[in-house]
Scaffold this active site. Structure first.
Site, PDB file in Angstrom:
ATOM      1  N   ASP A 115     -62.048  10.514  10.300  1.00 25.46           N
ATOM      2  CA  ASP A 115     -62.456   9.288  10.610  1.00 25.46           C
ATOM      3  C   ASP A 115     -63.457   9.203  12.172  1.00 25.46           C
ATOM      4  OD1 ASP A 115     -61.710   8.082   8.293  1.00 25.46           O
ATOM      5  OD2 ASP A 115     -59.680   7.863   9.204  1.00 25.46           O
TER       6      ASP A 115
ATOM      7  N   CYS B 289     -57.313  10.576   8.916  1.00 24.53           N
ATOM      8  CA  CYS B 289     -56.702   9.694   7.929  1.00 24.53           C
ATOM      9  C   CYS B 289     -55.048  10.347   7.594  1.00 24.53           C
ATOM     10  CB  CYS B 289     -57.444   9.722   6.591  1.00 24.53           C
ATOM     11  SG  CYS B 289     -56.240   8.755   5.360  1.00 24.53           S
TER      12      CYS B 289
ATOM     13  N   VAL C 211     -58.143   1.387  34.656  1.00 22.84           N
ATOM     14  CA  VAL C 211     -57.954   2.727  34.058  1.00 22.84           C
ATOM     15  C   VAL C 211     -59.202   3.665  34.676  1.00 22.84           C
ATOM     16  CG1 VAL C 211     -59.551   2.388  32.014  1.00 22.84           C
ATOM     17  CG2 VAL C 211     -57.615   3.894  31.887  1.00 22.84           C
ATOM     18  N   GLU C 212     -58.518   4.971  34.988  1.00 27.85           N
ATOM     19  CA  GLU C 212     -59.671   6.028  35.316  1.00 27.85           C
ATOM     20  C   GLU C 212     -60.524   6.428  34.251  1.00 27.85           C
ATOM     21  OE1 GLU C 212     -61.635   9.376  36.297  1.00 27.85           O
ATOM     22  OE2 GLU C 212     -59.594   9.560  35.086  1.00 27.85           O
ATOM     23  N   SER C 213     -61.584   6.497  34.266  1.00 28.86           N
ATOM     24  CA  SER C 213     -62.535   6.878  33.067  1.00 28.86           C
ATOM     25  C   SER C 213     -62.514   8.349  32.345  1.00 28.86           C
ATOM     26  CB  SER C 213     -64.123   6.568  33.316  1.00 28.86           C
ATOM     27  OG  SER C 213     -64.494   7.311  34.276  1.00 28.86           O
TER      28      SER C 213
ATOM     29  N   HIS D 210     -57.205   3.071  10.693  1.00 33.99           N
ATOM     30  CA  HIS D 210     -58.023   2.391  11.868  1.00 33.99           C
ATOM     31  C   HIS D 210     -57.420   1.412  12.726  1.00 33.99           C
ATOM     32  CE1 HIS D 210     -60.859   4.688   9.381  1.00 33.99           C
ATOM     33  NE2 HIS D 210     -61.301   3.855   8.864  1.00 33.99           N
ATOM     34  N   GLU D 211     -56.695   0.483  12.067  1.00 34.04           N
ATOM     35  CA  GLU D 211     -56.078  -0.508  12.563  1.00 34.04           C
ATOM     36  C   GLU D 211     -54.845  -0.180  13.407  1.00 34.04           C
ATOM     37  OE1 GLU D 211     -57.444  -1.659   8.441  1.00 34.04           O
ATOM     38  OE2 GLU D 211     -56.299   0.010   9.251  1.00 34.04           O
TER      39      GLU D 211
END
Length: 149
Positions: A54, A47, A69-71, A88-89
């Site tokens: 969080d 936060c 994207v490579e994992s 969060h947003e």
């Protein structure tokens, strides 16, 4: 595969937000529309006001175009949020925008299912469809019908 530097090497974990760790590779089937889905159940961030942790499951779903994207790099990128202060947003939008810059996908959506703090759960969702294509319309359609529980 020469552009991938993380696979097979000792892992160095970044301690704060690090979009530079993201790597991509060529999609071998760009003519096909298909989903690539990531379920990331151990996402953590801080936060930005209280510094409290969080926790979330982050879902990333995309239709690749030329790049993917490579994992392992995605795992390290998501880990880099661990000590990063963001709401969060912000987290889901930052993740989506970084992946758009990396891959320029046909379509992408990111959902965060954050665990409750203070008795409230927050489930932010964002999406993007490549402008001027049917994927842009798909993004509008899916956003209007989003029902994250």
């Amino acid at each position: 595969m020469d552009s991938l530097h993380l696979l097979g090497n000792k892992t160095a974990y970044k301690q704060d937000y690090a979009p530079e760790v993201l790597e991509c590779f060529e999609n071998k089937h760009p003519e096909n529309d298909y989903w690539v889905k990531f379920n990331c159940p151990e996402f953590t961030s801080l936060c930005p006001i209280t510094g409290q942790p969080d926790f979330a499951t982050i879902y990333i779903n995309y239709l690749p175009d030329i790049k993917m994207v490579e994992s392992k790099s995605l795992k390290l990128y998501l880990f880099s949020f661990r000590n990063h202060g963001a709401f969060h947003e912000d987290c889901v939008n930052i993740i989506m925008k970084d992946l758009i810059r990396l891959m320029d996908p046909k379509y992408i959506e990111v959902t965060g299912i954050f665990t409750p703090r203070g008795g409230i759960s927050i489930y932010p969702y964002c999406n993007y469809g490549k402008p001027g294509t049917g994927y842009e319309e798909m993004a509008k359609y899916r956003l209007q019908r989003q029902d994250v529980k």
